[in-house]
Design an enzyme around this catalytic site. Structure first.
Site, PDB file in Angstrom:
ATOM      1  N   HIS A  54     -55.576  -1.004 -15.074  1.00 23.30           N
ATOM      2  CA  HIS A  54     -54.523  -1.602 -15.892  1.00 23.30           C
ATOM      3  C   HIS A  54     -53.400  -2.214 -15.046  1.00 23.30           C
ATOM      4  CE1 HIS A  54     -52.158   2.303 -15.731  1.00 23.30           C
ATOM      5  NE2 HIS A  54     -51.168   1.426 -15.690  1.00 23.30           N
ATOM      6  N   ASP A  62     -58.705  -1.767 -22.502  1.00 21.09           N
ATOM      7  CA  ASP A  62     -57.249  -1.849 -22.430  1.00 21.09           C
ATOM      8  C   ASP A  62     -56.564  -1.315 -23.686  1.00 21.09           C
ATOM      9  OD1 ASP A  62     -57.840  -3.851 -24.191  1.00 21.09           O
ATOM     10  OD2 ASP A  62     -57.054  -5.483 -22.971  1.00 21.09           O
ATOM     11  N   SER A 114     -48.431   4.251 -11.721  1.00 20.92           N
ATOM     12  CA  SER A 114     -49.802   3.924 -12.123  1.00 20.92           C
ATOM     13  C   SER A 114     -50.686   3.671 -10.902  1.00 20.92           C
ATOM     14  CB  SER A 114     -49.803   2.675 -13.000  1.00 20.92           C
ATOM     15  OG  SER A 114     -49.173   2.905 -14.219  1.00 20.92           O
ATOM     16  N   GLY A 115     -51.909   4.163 -10.972  1.00 18.06           N
ATOM     17  CA  GLY A 115     -52.863   3.940  -9.894  1.00 18.06           C
ATOM     18  C   GLY A 115     -52.741   4.913  -8.755  1.00 18.06           C
TER      19      GLY A 115
END
Length: 500
Positions: free
Chosen positions: A269, A309, A412-413
């Site tokens: 994302h 998503d 994120s990630g």
């Protein structure tokens, strides 16, 4: 404790001609450069009127309508042409062309039955907890066999690890296996351009098999996350900052985890906007983005093909670096988990990142933050008072149900790592959550053990990509080059060959 409502990020700043990202739910989302407040809008109500400025069937109306149709058609043609000519930048590595496979293909049988060879990649795994090397039998799909300690080339372990981008000298041990009373294993049977194609099954007379560790990973070689503290130098040497070029400078967008010197794991994302590959970079080897650091450009971005998503299922991506990293005390890989490795509820793990320390702040943190969190069972996380069934098998929850310790925008990630057998394993990839640090809303992470086959498949199947990128090939040209290129000569021969 942070009781802010669900946070929905603004889109990426608009680059000319780029499409804005779609909405992907209440997740942490990559940090995005915040635009100024929009001008106020007003709705002016007028009494209804049956009067029209002109008749639709008048000649004037017909002329205007025809002109508008022509303009719209020309714009459409221009957009299609620009896309064909790649005018919106190099989108090469965001998506791979769909493979065409023969009907009733068999995985890992040593015969390529898909156009990109995907059916013959990802046929190796390392079993928890002794890192037993296992290869899928080419005679029986989804039947995994260990590799005999004798009857294979001395450099077979190096050959296997190099195919996945691990270029260190692997650690090889010889072990026994309790659940294989017949001592069936694999030994070298001939030459092949796949791992499984060069092996055949039979009885290992010694009853001993290969244990292989491809890298010395998960070691802290060291001399704000919500509710977290500043990390010390070398605490989390696998942490990176994924950055994008904007307004003459680079801005932190997401985190990521180094798994070897040319591959980084992050979240799908983070790449919902069509941005040229050259605009991205990673920064490693620092706990302060304003200080000295290691910078690398990105040769390829691979999003999981099944990423959704709307639900954030399969939220994982791989970055291949243009130049391999040099490992130092501040730059080290985390260990990928092994097949069958589990991270049970209440296991104490750690998260880290350069994301927001308070959800309502506009800026992310230049200082690496970290905090300890606990693994929360999927049963609890899927309960009506928490996430009410939204957690899939590719997700895991971690945090504190009382709130206060969590990931946030910009994290994120990044990594969720757990210490097992004195090594730090990448258990999860920071994916989504409702708000940041709220009660009964823990962080949700991509369950890395569940996406291991995809990770290994991509790493093995993308070995030629840097060569293609060096020649400036783009899109389908890369994969066509792989199909028609002479894979038996030059650097590939040196990399793939092993003594039989």
């Amino acid at each position: 404790m942070d009781n802010t409502p669900r946070y929905n990020n603004a889109p990426y700043p608009p680059y000319p001609g780029f499409n804005p990202p779609v909405h992907y739910g209440a997740n942490y989302q990559p940090y995005t450069i915040q635009p100024g407040p929009p001008p106020p809008s007003y709705v002016i109500e007028r009494p209804p009127s049956n009067k029209l400025p002109f008749s639709f069937f008048s000649s004037r109306a017909s002329t205007i309508f025809a002109i508008l149709v022509v303009i719209v058609a020309l714009i459409g043609v221009a957009l299609i042409t620009a896309y064909k000519l790649n005018a919106f930048g190099n989108q090469t590595s965001y998506y791979q062309p769909a493979e065409k496979c023969l009907p009733n293909k068999t995985l890992c049988n040593g015969i390529a039955e898909c156009s990109e060879g995907g059916d013959e990649a990802g046929c190796v795994r390392f079993r928890w907890d002794n890192s037993l090397l296992e290869v899928m039998s080419r005679k029986q799909e989804d039947h995994w066999l260990p590799v005999c300690s004798v009857g294979v080339a001395n450099n077979f372990a190096s050959y296997v690890c190099q195919r996945f981008g691990f270029h260190e000298n692997p650690t090889v041990e010889v072990v026994t296996v309790n659940d294989n009373p017949s001592n069936v294993g694999l030994y070298t049977s001939g030459s092949s351009d796949t791992i499984q194609g060069s092996l055949d099954s039979g009885a290992c007379s010694s009853g001993r098999f290969l244990s292989v560790r491809c890298s010395d990973c998960g070691i802290q070689k060291k001399s704000r996350i919500i509710g977290g503290t500043e990390a010390g130098a070398g605490d989390w040497p696998w942490q990176i900052s994924l950055q994008i070029h904007s307004n003459g400078d680079y801005e932190h967008i997401c985190g990521g985890t180094i798994i070897n010197n040319q591959w980084v794991v992050t979240a799908s994302h983070c790449f919902t906007s069509s941005v040229p590959l050259s605009y991205w970079r990673i920064v490693a080897g620092t706990i302060n983005l304003d200080q000295d650091r290691v910078v690398s450009s990105i040769a390829a971005i691979f999003k999981h093909e099944k990423y959704n998503d709307n639900t954030d299922d399969f939220d994982v991506a791989l970055l291949k670096l243009t130049t391999p990293l040099t490992f130092t005390a501040g730059v080290q890989p985390a260990c990928l988990p092994m097949s069958q490795q589990s991270f049970n509820p209440n296991t104490r793990c750690w998260i880290s990142g350069f994301g927001k320390t308070v959800a309502t702040l506009k800026e992310t943190s230049n200082v690496l933050m970290n905090t300890e969190v606990g693994i929360i069972s999927t049963e609890v996380c899927n309960s009506p008072t928490v996430y009410d069934g939204a957690i899939t098998p590719r997700m895991m929850c971690a945090g504190d149900l009382r709130g206060g310790k969590d990931s946030c925008q910009g994290d994120s990630g990044g990594p969720l790592v757990c210490l097992q057998n004195d090594r730090w394993y990448l258990a999860g990839v920071t994916s989504w959550g409702t708000g940041c640090g709220q009660t009964n809303k823990p962080g949700v992470y991509t369950h890395v053990t569940e996406v291991l086959p995809w990770l290994y498949t991509k790493m093995e199947d993308s070995r030629l990509l840097p060569i293609s990128a060096a020649f400036g090939l783009r899109g389908k040209e890369i994969f066509r080059w792989r199909e028609i290129g002479d894979l038996s000569c030059g650097v590939e021969e040196e990399e793939d060959a092993f003594a039989l």
